[in-house]
Scaffold this motif. Sequence first.
Motif, PDB file in Angstrom:
ATOM      1  N   LEU A  53       0.825  -1.206   0.000  1.00 20.80           N
ATOM      2  CA  LEU A  53       0.000   0.000   0.000  1.00 20.80           C
ATOM      3  C   LEU A  53       0.865   1.263   0.000  1.00 20.80           C
ATOM      4  O   LEU A  53       0.560   2.229  -0.705  1.00 20.80           O
ATOM      5  CB  LEU A  53      -0.940  -0.009   1.207  1.00 20.80           C
ATOM      6  N   ILE A  54       1.954   1.258   0.763  1.00 19.44           N
ATOM      7  CA  ILE A  54       2.863   2.406   0.788  1.00 19.44           C
ATOM      8  C   ILE A  54       3.489   2.603  -0.591  1.00 19.44           C
ATOM      9  O   ILE A  54       3.584   3.735  -1.090  1.00 19.44           O
ATOM     10  CB  ILE A  54       3.935   2.211   1.874  1.00 19.44           C
ATOM     11  N   ALA A  55       3.902   1.507  -1.223  1.00 20.20           N
ATOM     12  CA  ALA A  55       4.497   1.609  -2.561  1.00 20.20           C
ATOM     13  C   ALA A  55       3.497   2.154  -3.573  1.00 20.20           C
ATOM     14  O   ALA A  55       3.848   3.002  -4.410  1.00 20.20           O
ATOM     15  CB  ALA A  55       5.020   0.243  -2.997  1.00 20.20           C
ATOM     16  N   VAL A  56       2.252   1.701  -3.488  1.00 18.88           N
ATOM     17  CA  VAL A  56       1.219   2.194  -4.408  1.00 18.88           C
ATOM     18  C   VAL A  56       0.941   3.677  -4.164  1.00 18.88           C
ATOM     19  O   VAL A  56       0.807   4.462  -5.118  1.00 18.88           O
ATOM     20  CB  VAL A  56      -0.067   1.346  -4.272  1.00 18.88           C
ATOM     21  N   LEU A  57       0.865   4.081  -2.906  1.00 18.22           N
ATOM     22  CA  LEU A  57       0.619   5.493  -2.601  1.00 18.22           C
ATOM     23  C   LEU A  57       1.764   6.380  -3.078  1.00 18.22           C
ATOM     24  O   LEU A  57       1.533   7.468  -3.630  1.00 18.22           O
ATOM     25  CB  LEU A  57       0.390   5.684  -1.098  1.00 18.22           C
ATOM     26  N   TYR A  58       3.008   5.947  -2.868  1.00 16.92           N
ATOM     27  CA  TYR A  58       4.153   6.722  -3.336  1.00 16.92           C
ATOM     28  C   TYR A  58       4.177   6.791  -4.859  1.00 16.92           C
ATOM     29  O   TYR A  58       4.426   7.857  -5.433  1.00 16.92           O
ATOM     30  CB  TYR A  58       5.468   6.130  -2.825  1.00 16.92           C
ATOM     31  N   ALA A  59       3.929   5.670  -5.531  1.00 12.32           N
ATOM     32  CA  ALA A  59       3.940   5.654  -6.994  1.00 12.32           C
ATOM     33  C   ALA A  59       2.832   6.545  -7.559  1.00 12.32           C
ATOM     34  O   ALA A  59       3.064   7.336  -8.488  1.00 12.32           O
ATOM     35  CB  ALA A  59       3.799   4.230  -7.500  1.00 12.32           C
ATOM     36  N   ALA A  60       1.647   6.433  -7.007  1.00 15.83           N
ATOM     37  CA  ALA A  60       0.538   7.269  -7.476  1.00 15.83           C
ATOM     38  C   ALA A  60       0.784   8.742  -7.175  1.00 15.83           C
ATOM     39  O   ALA A  60       0.470   9.617  -7.989  1.00 15.83           O
ATOM     40  CB  ALA A  60      -0.771   6.816  -6.841  1.00 15.83           C
ATOM     41  N   GLY A  61       1.368   9.030  -6.021  1.00 15.11           N
ATOM     42  CA  GLY A  61       1.668  10.412  -5.664  1.00 15.11           C
ATOM     43  C   GLY A  61       2.697  11.034  -6.589  1.00 15.11           C
ATOM     44  O   GLY A  61       2.542  12.175  -7.040  1.00 15.11           O
ATOM     45  N   ILE A  62       3.748  10.294  -6.896  1.00 14.98           N
ATOM     46  CA  ILE A  62       4.768  10.818  -7.814  1.00 14.98           C
ATOM     47  C   ILE A  62       4.200  10.973  -9.217  1.00 14.98           C
ATOM     48  O   ILE A  62       4.487  11.953  -9.914  1.00 14.98           O
ATOM     49  CB  ILE A  62       6.015   9.912  -7.789  1.00 14.98           C
ATOM     50  N   PHE A  63       3.380  10.016  -9.646  1.00 16.71           N
ATOM     51  CA  PHE A  63       2.738  10.122 -10.958  1.00 16.71           C
ATOM     52  C   PHE A  63       1.866  11.371 -11.034  1.00 16.71           C
ATOM     53  O   PHE A  63       1.881  12.095 -12.033  1.00 16.71           O
ATOM     54  CB  PHE A  63       1.903   8.870 -11.240  1.00 16.71           C
ATOM     55  N   LEU A 111       1.320  11.386  -1.267  1.00 19.28           N
ATOM     56  CA  LEU A 111       2.658  11.221  -0.687  1.00 19.28           C
ATOM     57  C   LEU A 111       2.629  11.383   0.834  1.00 19.28           C
ATOM     58  O   LEU A 111       3.313  10.652   1.558  1.00 19.28           O
ATOM     59  CB  LEU A 111       3.631  12.229  -1.300  1.00 19.28           C
ATOM     60  N   GLY A 112       1.828  12.328   1.315  1.00 21.20           N
ATOM     61  CA  GLY A 112       1.705  12.507   2.762  1.00 21.20           C
ATOM     62  C   GLY A 112       1.086  11.303   3.439  1.00 21.20           C
ATOM     63  O   GLY A 112       1.521  10.874   4.513  1.00 21.20           O
ATOM     64  N   ASN A 113       0.065  10.725   2.817  1.00 27.51           N
ATOM     65  CA  ASN A 113      -0.562   9.532   3.387  1.00 27.51           C
ATOM     66  C   ASN A 113       0.385   8.335   3.349  1.00 27.51           C
ATOM     67  O   ASN A 113       0.395   7.523   4.276  1.00 27.51           O
ATOM     68  CB  ASN A 113      -1.856   9.210   2.642  1.00 27.51           C
ATOM     69  N   GLY A 114       1.168   8.225   2.287  1.00 30.40           N
ATOM     70  CA  GLY A 114       2.176   7.164   2.222  1.00 30.40           C
ATOM     71  C   GLY A 114       3.227   7.315   3.304  1.00 30.40           C
ATOM     72  O   GLY A 114       3.654   6.329   3.919  1.00 30.40           O
ATOM     73  N   ALA A 115       3.645   8.549   3.557  1.00 30.46           N
ATOM     74  CA  ALA A 115       4.626   8.800   4.618  1.00 30.46           C
ATOM     75  C   ALA A 115       4.043   8.466   5.994  1.00 30.46           C
ATOM     76  O   ALA A 115       4.739   7.909   6.853  1.00 30.46           O
ATOM     77  CB  ALA A 115       5.094  10.243   4.570  1.00 30.46           C
ATOM     78  N   ASN A 116       2.766   8.790   6.205  1.00 28.06           N
ATOM     79  CA  ASN A 116       2.125   8.455   7.480  1.00 28.06           C
ATOM     80  C   ASN A 116       2.074   6.947   7.688  1.00 28.06           C
ATOM     81  O   ASN A 116       2.333   6.451   8.793  1.00 28.06           O
ATOM     82  CB  ASN A 116       0.718   9.040   7.544  1.00 28.06           C
ATOM     83  N   LEU A 117       1.733   6.212   6.644  1.00 31.24           N
ATOM     84  CA  LEU A 117       1.708   4.753   6.756  1.00 31.24           C
ATOM     85  C   LEU A 117       3.103   4.186   6.989  1.00 31.24           C
ATOM     86  O   LEU A 117       3.265   3.203   7.711  1.00 31.24           O
ATOM     87  CB  LEU A 117       1.088   4.133   5.508  1.00 31.24           C
ATOM     88  N   LEU A 118       4.110   4.797   6.373  1.00 28.78           N
ATOM     89  CA  LEU A 118       5.484   4.340   6.584  1.00 28.78           C
ATOM     90  C   LEU A 118       5.918   4.544   8.031  1.00 28.78           C
ATOM     91  O   LEU A 118       6.523   3.644   8.638  1.00 28.78           O
ATOM     92  CB  LEU A 118       6.431   5.080   5.637  1.00 28.78           C
ATOM     93  N   ILE A 119       5.597   5.680   8.608  1.00 32.17           N
ATOM     94  CA  ILE A 119       5.910   5.918  10.018  1.00 32.17           C
ATOM     95  C   ILE A 119       5.163   4.925  10.901  1.00 32.17           C
ATOM     96  O   ILE A 119       5.712   4.385  11.865  1.00 32.17           O
ATOM     97  CB  ILE A 119       5.565   7.371  10.414  1.00 32.17           C
TER      98      ILE A 119
END
Length: 118
Positions: free
Chosen positions: A8-18, A35-43
């Motif tokens: 899920l983090i990888a998908v959020l980062y990829a979609a955010g960068i896209f 990207l912010g939501n991906g960072a929150n999940l990563l933390i």
Amino acid sequence: MEIVFIILIAVLYAAGIFMLLRRSMVKLLVGITLLGNGANLLIFLLGNITKGKPPVIDSAAKLFTDIYADPVPQALILTAIVIGFGIQSFAIVLLKRVYVLVNSDDLDDLNTPEEEDI
């Protein structure tokens, strides 16, 4: 369960960068949000998820014998959510004002000088 978070983090980062690479201001804002939501999940993932254990340790305990939840990542994520919401709200109002002035959602239209419109 952690592998689901990693995907899920990888998908959020990829979609955010896209979305950041698009030319629309709205898509740029959506990309920053993803990207912010991906960072929150990563933390959250790096904070060692602990089910059913409170983040409170007995003050009389000299040695930790039981697993406890770390409250710092949870507090960081909660703070990041509140700050992210404030930034998104400000950006939405700012984007609306820019759209009213420029009459376009394209980021390239912001870089053209006024003299070229003649």
